[in-house]
Scaffold this active site. Structure first.
Site, PDB file in Angstrom:
ATOM      1  N   ARG A 165       0.817  -1.210   0.000  1.00  0.00           N
ATOM      2  CA  ARG A 165       0.000   0.000   0.000  1.00  0.00           C
ATOM      3  C   ARG A 165       0.856   1.267   0.000  1.00  0.00           C
ATOM      4  NH1 ARG A 165      -3.954   0.405  -2.339  1.00  0.00           N
ATOM      5  NH2 ARG A 165      -2.812   2.127  -3.280  1.00  0.00           N
ATOM      6  N   LYS A 194       3.162  24.288  -3.775  1.00  0.00           N
ATOM      7  CA  LYS A 194       1.905  23.728  -3.278  1.00  0.00           C
ATOM      8  C   LYS A 194       1.936  22.205  -3.394  1.00  0.00           C
ATOM      9  CE  LYS A 194      -0.611  27.929  -4.501  1.00  0.00           C
ATOM     10  NZ  LYS A 194      -1.634  28.548  -5.374  1.00  0.00           N
ATOM     11  N   LYS A 207       5.838  38.056  -2.561  1.00  0.00           N
ATOM     12  CA  LYS A 207       4.404  37.864  -2.806  1.00  0.00           C
ATOM     13  C   LYS A 207       3.615  39.036  -2.219  1.00  0.00           C
ATOM     14  CE  LYS A 207       2.973  34.031  -3.797  1.00  0.00           C
ATOM     15  NZ  LYS A 207       2.514  33.445  -5.083  1.00  0.00           N
ATOM     16  N   GLU A 210       5.662  39.492  -7.299  1.00  0.00           N
ATOM     17  CA  GLU A 210       4.291  39.293  -7.766  1.00  0.00           C
ATOM     18  C   GLU A 210       3.581  40.643  -7.823  1.00  0.00           C
ATOM     19  OE1 GLU A 210       1.509  36.093  -6.050  1.00  0.00           O
ATOM     20  OE2 GLU A 210       0.907  37.921  -5.001  1.00  0.00           O
ATOM     21  N   ASP A 226      -0.163  38.140 -11.339  1.00  0.00           N
ATOM     22  CA  ASP A 226      -1.052  37.294 -10.556  1.00  0.00           C
ATOM     23  C   ASP A 226      -2.518  37.588 -10.843  1.00  0.00           C
ATOM     24  OD1 ASP A 226      -1.552  35.308  -8.485  1.00  0.00           O
ATOM     25  OD2 ASP A 226      -2.253  36.986  -7.266  1.00  0.00           O
TER      26      ASP A 226
END
Length: 280
Positions: free
Chosen positions: A97, A132, A164, A195, A216
């Site tokens: 698994r 992410k 950011k 950004e 963005d």
């Protein structure tokens, strides 16, 4: 990045085995029983994570032999045999698994990366991944994206300056001030990317000497105007609201990069199965 993979495998096996181990397998299978299992693709996919798949079995039992019949980055058809695993039956069943969880997810990322690159083939546009990723799976995820033919953005917070919106807010909302502080305090040989969410911020970033600008959540018309304003002086990256259908339009607009968090956070696990074909 082997240290990350080793820790990930250890943690995954620990959460599956707990303190008692594989009580089902130990109740049914004699200690000395040997077996062979085959890893089968149940749908068309692009493979990734095969080496880690093998390492899971060898962590459970170093005497297990894993024969890889395909390679990362290879597209295989449904019913293709991808690997053969031989050794103690207990090890095969115990590792099954965890090994499948990894190769199914990484192959999903590679398959999605292959799909997005296919729609921009022949253009200069490069599709990038993001940070992410599932915690602990950064290295595997980045490798899977490359196996599928797409490209890696920075690995973590340590290997690139990317300012950011929250960084800009933290220094008073000024693009100029954020870039000035980065130029003053960041390592001198590291590129500085920022950004922006509108053309006014883009103009400030260009004046302050940003190395790369991320546009963005801009619509296609805003991006067209941004490309015009930049006039090829620095690379432009687009993020936010990226779909497969939109990628050809972005390529035509002339941007250099598109970053897609979906490559690592939304790729579905592909259907692969480990099937025992010989036991005793």
């Amino acid at each position: 990045m082997d240290v990350f993979l080793d820790r990930l495998i250890s943690l995954a096996l620990e959460e599956d085995l707990g303190a008692a181990g594989d009580i089902t397998t130990e109740a049914l299978v004699p200690v000395d029983a040997q077996g062979t299992a085959e890893l089968i693709a149940k749908e068309q996919l692009v493979l990734a994570g095969l080496d880690t798949f093998a390492r899971v079995f060898q962590r459970v039992d170093p005497d297990v032999h894993v024969e890889l019949l395909a390679r990362d980055g290879q597209e295989v058809q449904s019913k293709a045999m991808v690997a053969r695993v031989r050794g103690r039956m207990r090890a095969l069943l115990t590792a099954e698994r965890t090994a499948l969880n990894i190769v199914q997810r990484t192959s999903g990322m590679a398959t999605m990366a292959h799909q997005v690159m296919a729609v921009v083939r022949g253009t200069k546009l490069r599709i990038l991944d993001t940070r992410k990723t599932a915690p602990g799976m950064r290295s595997l995820s980045k490798q899977a994206v490359k196996a599928g033919g797409a490209f890696n953005h920075r690995f973590g917070l340590f290997d690139g300056v990317l300012i950011k919106d929250n960084h800009i807010a933290a220094v008073g909302g000024s693009v100029r001030e954020a870039l000035r502080r980065a130029r003053t305090n960041a390592p001198q040989l590291v590129k500085v990317e920022i950004e922006v969410t509108n053309l006014e911020q883009l103009a400030e970033a260009l004046e302050e000497g940003a190395d790369v600008v991320m546009l963005d959540n801009m619509d296609d018309e805003q991006i067209r105007r941004a490309v015009e304003l930049t006039a090829g002086r620095i690379p432009l990256e687009v993020s936010g609201g990226i779909t497969l259908e939109r990628l050809p339009r972005l390529a035509k607009l002339g941007v250099d990069f598109v970053s897609m968090g979906a490559l690592t956070h939304s790729a579905r696990a592909m259907d692969l199965s480990l099937e025992i074909v010989q036991g005793q």
